[in-house]
Design an enzyme around this catalytic site. Structure first.
Site, PDB file in Angstrom:
ATOM      1  N   SER A 288      15.961  63.473  -9.738  1.00 40.47           N
ATOM      2  CA  SER A 288      17.396  62.598  -9.655  1.00 40.47           C
ATOM      3  C   SER A 288      17.817  61.659 -10.581  1.00 40.47           C
ATOM      4  CB  SER A 288      17.124  61.814  -8.214  1.00 40.47           C
ATOM      5  OG  SER A 288      17.222  62.679  -7.025  1.00 40.47           O
TER       6      SER A 288
ATOM      7  N   SER B 271      20.005  62.717  -7.363  1.00 36.80           N
ATOM      8  CA  SER B 271      20.679  61.892  -6.320  1.00 36.80           C
ATOM      9  C   SER B 271      21.202  60.489  -6.768  1.00 36.80           C
ATOM     10  CB  SER B 271      19.686  61.537  -4.862  1.00 36.80           C
ATOM     11  OG  SER B 271      18.562  60.733  -5.610  1.00 36.80           O
TER      12      SER B 271
ATOM     13  N   LYS C 159      20.911  51.638  -8.247  1.00 37.77           N
ATOM     14  CA  LYS C 159      21.102  52.794  -7.146  1.00 37.77           C
ATOM     15  C   LYS C 159      20.863  51.937  -5.706  1.00 37.77           C
ATOM     16  CE  LYS C 159      19.168  57.412  -5.801  1.00 37.77           C
ATOM     17  NZ  LYS C 159      18.254  58.348  -6.413  1.00 37.77           N
TER      18      LYS C 159
END
Lengths: 473, 72
Positions: A187, A163, A87
């Site tokens: 997330s 996310s 990420k």
């Protein structure tokens, strides 16, 4: 060194654990595995949009180093040659840590890798790039205005979740077998659920967060996604380790789970969360848990203490800490923030102190109540999301006859768990009634017992209840 | 808090915090804060004694014994 050349297409059938084994045995080289990964990314990412950055020169160097070590006869570390991505809130040396934002673009490049990236490198894994996410991790859908929406590999019109949407989508698309993400309110678990991949949110404080861009210091967790339970355990073990330089890392030692996860579930007391977790789940989500419970022999319905209050407190703390963290930039450059979250950040910055403090005082009581519950249970099951992946742009959705705002509602079932901090494996299941889309099950363990959740996950995988399915891209 | 009060609060506190907020943004922020206010009202249900301190840098205790089949 003698290699048995393997067609790149054949690599698609190997999960990360099998790939590492094939590399260690010389059946495939790290460079070949990397070439296959890069080709898959080239072939698919124009449609999926999981990647925001590619570190291919570094990847080639790391893969070649693995092959050189093998040629010298060295024993390879456990993830040697396995491609992975992170990420884009993880520091990667020489790259700007975007955290999904536009305003971070002007920051200097990171001068060192994040702690967990260092751990992956030490385990021999090969970093191929950084992944799409909601801006500053404040969202559940990865509909990122700056970098484009991340699309679900199983239906490109649908969200990958967030996310850590890029982290879920990259594994589901077969681009890389392992990714890293973060989970404050869901997330990791939401994209794992919506993309149909394995995800692990470890115990709060287990993994070092040093070198990652924060969202909510009080609740942020980091963890892996993977294409199998074995790969999830391999990655998790590689990531573990005390870090005296991270004040929120409370791990005292590495507690390996590889091998442990083969012990099965005999003797474990496993229940199913009812009440709030039943009421906020649609029929397919309930069916997913029912199927998992059947395999695991879980019959009893258990009430989790104060889930609605916990969600409220997590909501308040997230808004306040997020708003405070970005206050300077909100003052000067609010128009450059993500339109979907900027007003929430500002609202958070304006919250009365009483709300925040009450939420933190409640959290202490809540922790004790939740941990008391685990005196009677080893594992508890719940859906990871109320629904399967919504269409991108969905504003509201119906949950059992009640219209709810879509984006925050995707975290209804994950927020109360992460607020307690317990470890959770999300198992990818494929219930009927979703149009062929996945919907995950949370396997929740007592603190510091990720091994128990992985044991149950392995049983679900072996029984065929939870697994990845190839994306038709 | 009523909607109008929330909007007033947003405008006033934004000035105090140095956040430039035009009318359109103030309305959107007030909408979010209204939702959070509902959460805060919900949290009022929690019984807190004066001795209940905030969570420290959050830390989880390790289980003592615990699971029946969960021993390492």
């Amino acid at each position: 060194m003698v290699m048995s050349p393997q067609p790149l297409a054949a690599l698609d059938t190997l999960d990360a654990g099998a790939l590492a084994d094939a590399i260690a045995r010389g059946h495939v080289s790290a460079r070949e595995a990397l070439d296959a990964s890069m080709a898959r990314i080239e072939q698919t990412d124009g449609r999926v949009n999981a990647f925001t950055g590619r570190t291919w020169a570094r990847a080639v160097a790391e893969a070649d180093a693995v092959d050189a070590r093998r040629a010298r006869g060295e024993v390879l570390p456990p993830l040697a040659g396995v491609p992975y991505a992170v990420k884009n809130l993880f520091d990667v040396e020489g790259e700007v840590t975007l955290a999904g934002s536009k305003v971070n673009r002007s920051n200097p490049p990171a001068i060192a890798d994040a702690f967990l990236v260092q751990r992956m490198q030490a385990a021999g894994a090969v970093l191929v790039g950084s992944l799409n996410m909601d801006e500053f991790a404040y969202g559940f859908t990865t509909e990122n205005t700056h970098y484009g929406a991340c699309r679900n590999p199983h239906d490109l019109d649908r969200t990958a979740g967030g996310s850590s949407g890029g982290s879920g989508a990259a594994v589901a698309a077969g681009q890389v077998p392992i990714t890293l993400g973060s989970d404050t309110n869901g997330s990791i678990r939401v994209p794992a659920s919506l993309c149909g991949v394995w995800g692990l949110k470890p115990t709060f404080g287990r993994l070092s967060r040093r070198g990652s861009y924060p969202f909510v210091h009080s609740i942020d967790h980091l963890g892996p996604f993977a294409d199998s339970v074995d790969a999830l355990a391999l990655a998790y073990d590689a990531l573990q380790g005390p870090d005296p330089l991270d004040p929120a890392c409370h791990a005292e030692r590495v507690e390996p789970t590889v091998g442990e996860s083969e012990r099965g579930i005999e003797g474990l007391r496993i229940g199913v969360l009812g009440g709030y977790f039943h009421d906020h789940a649609t029929t397919p989500a309930r069916a997913a848990v029912h199927a998992a419970a059947g395999v695991l022999g879980a019959v009893d319905v258990v009430e989790w203490p104060d889930p609605a209050l916990a969600r409220a407190a997590a909501f308040i703390i997230s808004a306040a800490e997020g708003g405070s963290l970005h206050l300077q930039e909100l003052r000067a450059r609010a128009d450059e923030f993500e339109p979907l979250s900027v007003d929430r950040f500002i609202a958070g910055a304006l919250q009365p102190g009483d709300w925040y403090l009450k939420a933190q005082r409640f959290r202490r009581l809540y922790r004790d109540r939740v941990q008391a519950l685990f005196q009677g249970w080893d594992l508890l099951l719940a859906p990871a999301t109320p629904v399967s992946a919504p269409l991108i742009g969905t504003e509201s959705l119906e949950i059992n006859g009640r219209m709810q705002p879509c984006r925050p509602s995707l975290g209804l079932l994950t927020q109360p768990i992460s607020f307690a901090g317990n470890p959770v494996v999300t198992a990818p299941t494929w219930p009927s009634g979703t149009g062929g889309m996945p919907l995950g099950v949370q396997v929740i363990a007592m603190p510091w017992r990720e091994d128990l959740a992985l044991r149950a996950a392995r049983v679900l995988q072996q029984a065929g209840v939870a697994s990845l399915k190839p994306a038709n891209l | 808090m009523k909607e109008a009060h929330i909007l007033d609060y947003v405008k006033a506190s934004a000035v105090v915090m140095g956040l430039p907020v035009d009318e359109a943004r103030a309305l959107r922020v007030a909408e979010h804060l209204q939702r959070t206010a509902a959460m805060a009202r919900l949290l009022e249900e929690a019984t807190l004694e004066v001795s209940d301190e905030p969570a420290e840098v959050y830390r989880l205790p390790r289980p003592s014994g615990g699971g029946s089949g969960g021993g390492r």
